[in-house]
Motif scaffolding. Structure first.
Motif, mmCIF file in Angstrom:
data_model
loop_
_atom_site.group_PDB
_atom_site.id
_atom_site.type_symbol
_atom_site.label_atom_id
_atom_site.label_comp_id
_atom_site.label_asym_id
_atom_site.label_seq_id
_atom_site.Cartn_x
_atom_site.Cartn_y
_atom_site.Cartn_z
ATOM 1 N N THR A 56 -0.306 4.592 -3.620
ATOM 2 C CA THR A 56 -1.625 5.176 -3.736
ATOM 3 C C THR A 56 -1.758 6.337 -2.749
ATOM 4 N N PRO A 57 -2.308 7.461 -3.144
ATOM 5 C CA PRO A 57 -2.457 8.591 -2.226
ATOM 6 C C PRO A 57 -3.806 8.595 -1.494
ATOM 7 N N LEU A 58 -4.246 7.452 -0.993
ATOM 8 C CA LEU A 58 -5.495 7.386 -0.241
ATOM 9 C C LEU A 58 -5.529 6.131 0.609
ATOM 10 N N SER A 59 -6.437 6.122 1.598
ATOM 11 C CA SER A 59 -6.599 4.943 2.446
ATOM 12 C C SER A 59 -7.420 3.891 1.704
ATOM 13 N N LEU A 60 -7.103 2.613 1.917
ATOM 14 C CA LEU A 60 -7.813 1.520 1.246
ATOM 15 C C LEU A 60 -8.107 0.397 2.227
ATOM 16 N N ASP A 61 -9.307 -0.129 2.188
ATOM 17 C CA ASP A 61 -9.679 -1.318 2.973
ATOM 18 C C ASP A 61 -9.242 -1.225 4.438
ATOM 19 N N GLY A 62 -9.407 -0.055 5.051
ATOM 20 C CA GLY A 62 -9.053 0.109 6.453
ATOM 21 C C GLY A 62 -7.577 0.356 6.717
ATOM 22 N N GLN A 63 -6.760 0.370 5.670
ATOM 23 C CA GLN A 63 -5.332 0.642 5.818
ATOM 24 C C GLN A 63 -5.108 2.143 5.696
ATOM 25 N N SER A 64 -4.356 2.739 6.608
ATOM 26 C CA SER A 64 -4.147 4.177 6.652
ATOM 27 C C SER A 64 -3.112 4.637 5.640
ATOM 28 N N TYR A 65 -3.415 5.751 5.012
ATOM 29 C CA TYR A 65 -2.514 6.439 4.096
ATOM 30 C C TYR A 65 -1.493 7.215 4.914
ATOM 31 N N SER A 66 -0.219 7.192 4.534
ATOM 32 C CA SER A 66 0.852 7.823 5.316
ATOM 33 C C SER A 66 1.015 9.313 5.069
ATOM 34 N N GLY A 67 0.348 9.862 4.083
ATOM 35 C CA GLY A 67 0.371 11.302 3.883
ATOM 36 C C GLY A 67 1.314 11.822 2.821
ATOM 37 N N GLY A 68 2.165 10.989 2.258
ATOM 38 C CA GLY A 68 3.059 11.441 1.195
ATOM 39 C C GLY A 68 2.367 11.393 -0.154
ATOM 40 N N PRO A 69 3.082 11.742 -1.221
ATOM 41 C CA PRO A 69 2.468 11.703 -2.549
ATOM 42 C C PRO A 69 1.980 10.302 -2.945
ATOM 43 N N CYS B 197 -6.412 -9.768 1.227
ATOM 44 C CA CYS B 197 -6.022 -8.679 2.109
ATOM 45 C C CYS B 197 -5.468 -7.513 1.300
ATOM 46 N N THR B 198 -5.423 -6.374 1.949
ATOM 47 C CA THR B 198 -4.809 -5.158 1.422
ATOM 48 C C THR B 198 -3.857 -4.650 2.485
ATOM 49 N N ARG B 199 -2.647 -4.310 2.105
ATOM 50 C CA ARG B 199 -1.680 -3.732 3.029
ATOM 51 C C ARG B 199 -1.054 -2.499 2.377
ATOM 52 N N LEU B 200 -1.000 -1.408 3.128
ATOM 53 C CA LEU B 200 -0.332 -0.194 2.677
ATOM 54 C C LEU B 200 0.862 0.075 3.567
ATOM 55 N N SER B 201 1.911 0.568 2.982
ATOM 56 C CA SER B 201 3.084 0.991 3.737
ATOM 57 C C SER B 201 3.623 2.234 3.062
ATOM 58 N N GLY B 202 4.082 3.176 3.866
ATOM 59 C CA GLY B 202 4.617 4.379 3.260
ATOM 60 C C GLY B 202 5.193 5.329 4.280
ATOM 61 N N SER B 203 5.726 6.401 3.756
ATOM 62 C CA SER B 203 6.346 7.446 4.557
ATOM 63 C C SER B 203 5.650 8.761 4.232
ATOM 64 N N PRO B 204 6.019 9.827 4.910
ATOM 65 C CA PRO B 204 5.484 11.139 4.539
ATOM 66 C C PRO B 204 6.023 11.615 3.188
ATOM 67 N N GLY B 205 7.031 10.911 2.671
ATOM 68 C CA GLY B 205 7.604 11.245 1.366
ATOM 69 C C GLY B 205 6.961 10.423 0.259
#
Length: 86
Positions: free
Chosen positions: A1-14, A30-38
């Motif tokens: 997902t290209p956006l922050s959700l439920d207080g989890q930060s978006y990493s900035g990639g596509p 719960c909601t968990r986001l994980s990602g890279s700048p890619g």
């Protein structure tokens, strides 16, 4: 997902990888986001009987403390039953 959700930060990639959990009664756990700048794309998810969650993904950026090796790097995320990354 290209956006922050439920207080989890978006990493900035596509795209980042999102993991969402609900209890048996349908309430949000719960909601968990994980990602890279890619670009990060999940390919499968497995929940084992002891409550661990494994998510396989492909990334073309540095994920957490692991540098990118170029192209599409394979990775596996491991979460406990409460949604904490292990």
């Amino acid at each position: 997902t290209p956006l922050s959700l439920d207080g989890q930060s978006y990493s900035g990639g596509p795209n980042d990888v999102g993991v969402f959990a609900w209890s048996p009664d349908g309430s949000h756990g719960c909601t968990r986001l994980s990602g890279s700048p890619g670009n990060d794309l999940a390919s499968s998810i497995a929940v084992v009987p002891i409550g661990l969650v494994y998510v396989s993904l492909v990334t073309d950026g540095a994920l957490d403390a692991s540098p990118s090796r170029g192209g599409g790097d394979a990775a596996v995320l491991k979460l406990d039953g409460a949604g904490a990354f292990l």
